[in-house]
Design an enzyme around this catalytic site. Structure first.
Site, PDB file in Angstrom:
ATOM      1  N   SER A  57       0.872  -1.183   0.000  1.00  0.00           N
ATOM      2  CA  SER A  57       0.000   0.000   0.000  1.00  0.00           C
ATOM      3  C   SER A  57       0.902   1.224   0.000  1.00  0.00           C
ATOM      4  O   SER A  57       2.076   1.143   0.389  1.00  0.00           O
ATOM      5  CB  SER A  57      -0.853   0.002   1.277  1.00  0.00           C
ATOM      6  OG  SER A  57      -1.443   1.272   1.482  1.00  0.00           O
ATOM      7  N   TYR A 113      -2.723  -1.165  10.488  1.00  0.00           N
ATOM      8  CA  TYR A 113      -2.670  -1.329   9.031  1.00  0.00           C
ATOM      9  C   TYR A 113      -1.345  -0.800   8.475  1.00  0.00           C
ATOM     10  O   TYR A 113      -0.651  -1.487   7.713  1.00  0.00           O
ATOM     11  CB  TYR A 113      -3.851  -0.594   8.394  1.00  0.00           C
ATOM     12  CG  TYR A 113      -3.965  -0.775   6.893  1.00  0.00           C
ATOM     13  CD1 TYR A 113      -4.599  -1.895   6.354  1.00  0.00           C
ATOM     14  CD2 TYR A 113      -3.448   0.165   6.010  1.00  0.00           C
ATOM     15  CE1 TYR A 113      -4.718  -2.063   4.964  1.00  0.00           C
ATOM     16  CE2 TYR A 113      -3.557   0.004   4.633  1.00  0.00           C
ATOM     17  CZ  TYR A 113      -4.199  -1.110   4.119  1.00  0.00           C
ATOM     18  OH  TYR A 113      -4.310  -1.269   2.752  1.00  0.00           O
TER      19      TYR A 113
END
Ligand code: NAD
Length: 286
Positions: free
Chosen positions: A171, A184
């Site tokens: 990401s 995350y």
């Protein structure tokens, strides 16, 4: 669930994703979390480029079957296998089934991931462990099994000059800190260093390990960011290219990284983010 607006409503022109060249004919791939969003598009994209594809899923079997049908529609073989990627025995069982069905595997895309968002002092240990367990440990477990097979088999010269290709789904948050999402962002930062360390360790065996760093991609993981014009306009402040990414934008890059076109690329994250990692706040001079 909110209804999905037509892509053209916000995006304008998109590339013709169906033009993807057949770069990986005869190869066998396994994609985790492949019954939704990015994983689904990657699985279908790899099939379009010539690979047979294992569709891993953990819930929603009908969605996995629909992806298998789409893979078959591209003229490739598809097979859905259920496994929770955070559970070692299930991952091992999935690889046993995959190898029994396809004979071997050339490409792994460990993609399964989720968010359990909370401010630090509200975040439970369960929320922390779930995200690290699936997003980071889940990738480790799948990579370990795939690499055992790559090492056992070596280069399959009729399909690729490399012995195996790993494409971790990371990401932009492997480099952009994210308040309120520490579990995350930590999992994605961990993927970056896992990917680079494994690239270094496995390169002598002709195994390439890379990552894709998606920016904002239109999937069920982030519906809040794109389902209303107001949210979309807000999101665009972070995206210099001024459109949200589509799952197919990621699929095309996965095909490239899996192919011999990318044979000299190992240990990198390819950000696919419309420029999100270019500090858009500085676009007007800072
Ligand atoms: P999604 O929710 O559509 O897909 C996630 C998939 O992972 C689903 O198929 C889900 O069932 C699966 N999954 C969750 N837990 C699992 C488990 N324990 N075992 C097996 N599968 C499991 O979301 P997405 O946006 O397609 O996300 C895919 C990946 O892309 C994730 O790793 C996510 O972090 C990453 N990503 C997404 C974006 C984005 O904007 N959508 C941006 C950056 C990174």
């Amino acid at each position: 669930m909110p209804t999905q607006p037509d892509a053209s409503q916000f995006n304008g022109d998109l590339p013709n994703y169906k033009n993807c060249p057949k770069l990986i004919v005869g190869q066998k791939a396994l994609v985790t979390g492949a019954n939704s969003g990015i994983g689904r598009a990657v699985a279908i994209g790899l099939a379009r480029a010539g690979a047979d594809v294992i569709v891993n899923y953990v819930t929603n079997e009908p969605a996995a079957r629909e992806v298998v049908a789409a893979i078959e529609g591209e003229g490739a073989k598809g097979l859905a296998i259920k496994a929770d990627v955070s559970r070692e025995a299930e991952v091992q069982g999935m690889f046993e089934q995959a190898l029994a069905a396809f004979g071997t595997i050339d490409i792994l895309v460990p993609n399964a991931g989720l968010q359990r968002d909370a401010a630090l002092t509200e975040m439970s240990l369960e929320q922390w462990n779930t995200v690290i367990g699936i997003n980071l440990t889940g990738q480790f477990l799948c990579i370990r099994e795939a690499v055992k097979e790559f090492l056992r088999r070596g280069v399959r010269k009729d399909v690729s000059v490399a012995a195996g290709k790993i494409i971790c789904m990371s990401s932009v948050h492997e480099v952009i800190p994210w308040a309120g999402h520490v579990n995350y962002a930590t999992s994605k930062g961990g993927i970056q260093m896992m990917m680079k360390s494994l690239a270094q360790e496995l390169a002598p065996h002709r195994i390439r390990v890379n990552a894709i760093g998606p920016g904002a991609i239109r999937t069920p993981i982030n519906t809040d960011a794109w389902t209303t014009p107001e949210a979309y306009a807000d999101l665009m402040k972070l995206v210099p290219y001024r459109r949200i990414g589509e799952p197919e934008d990621i699929a095309q890059v996965a095909v490239f990284l899996a192919s011999d076109m990318a044979d000299y690329i190992s240990g990198v994250t390819l950000f696919v983010d419309g420029g999100m990692t270019c500090y858009p706040g500085f676009a007007t001079g800072g």
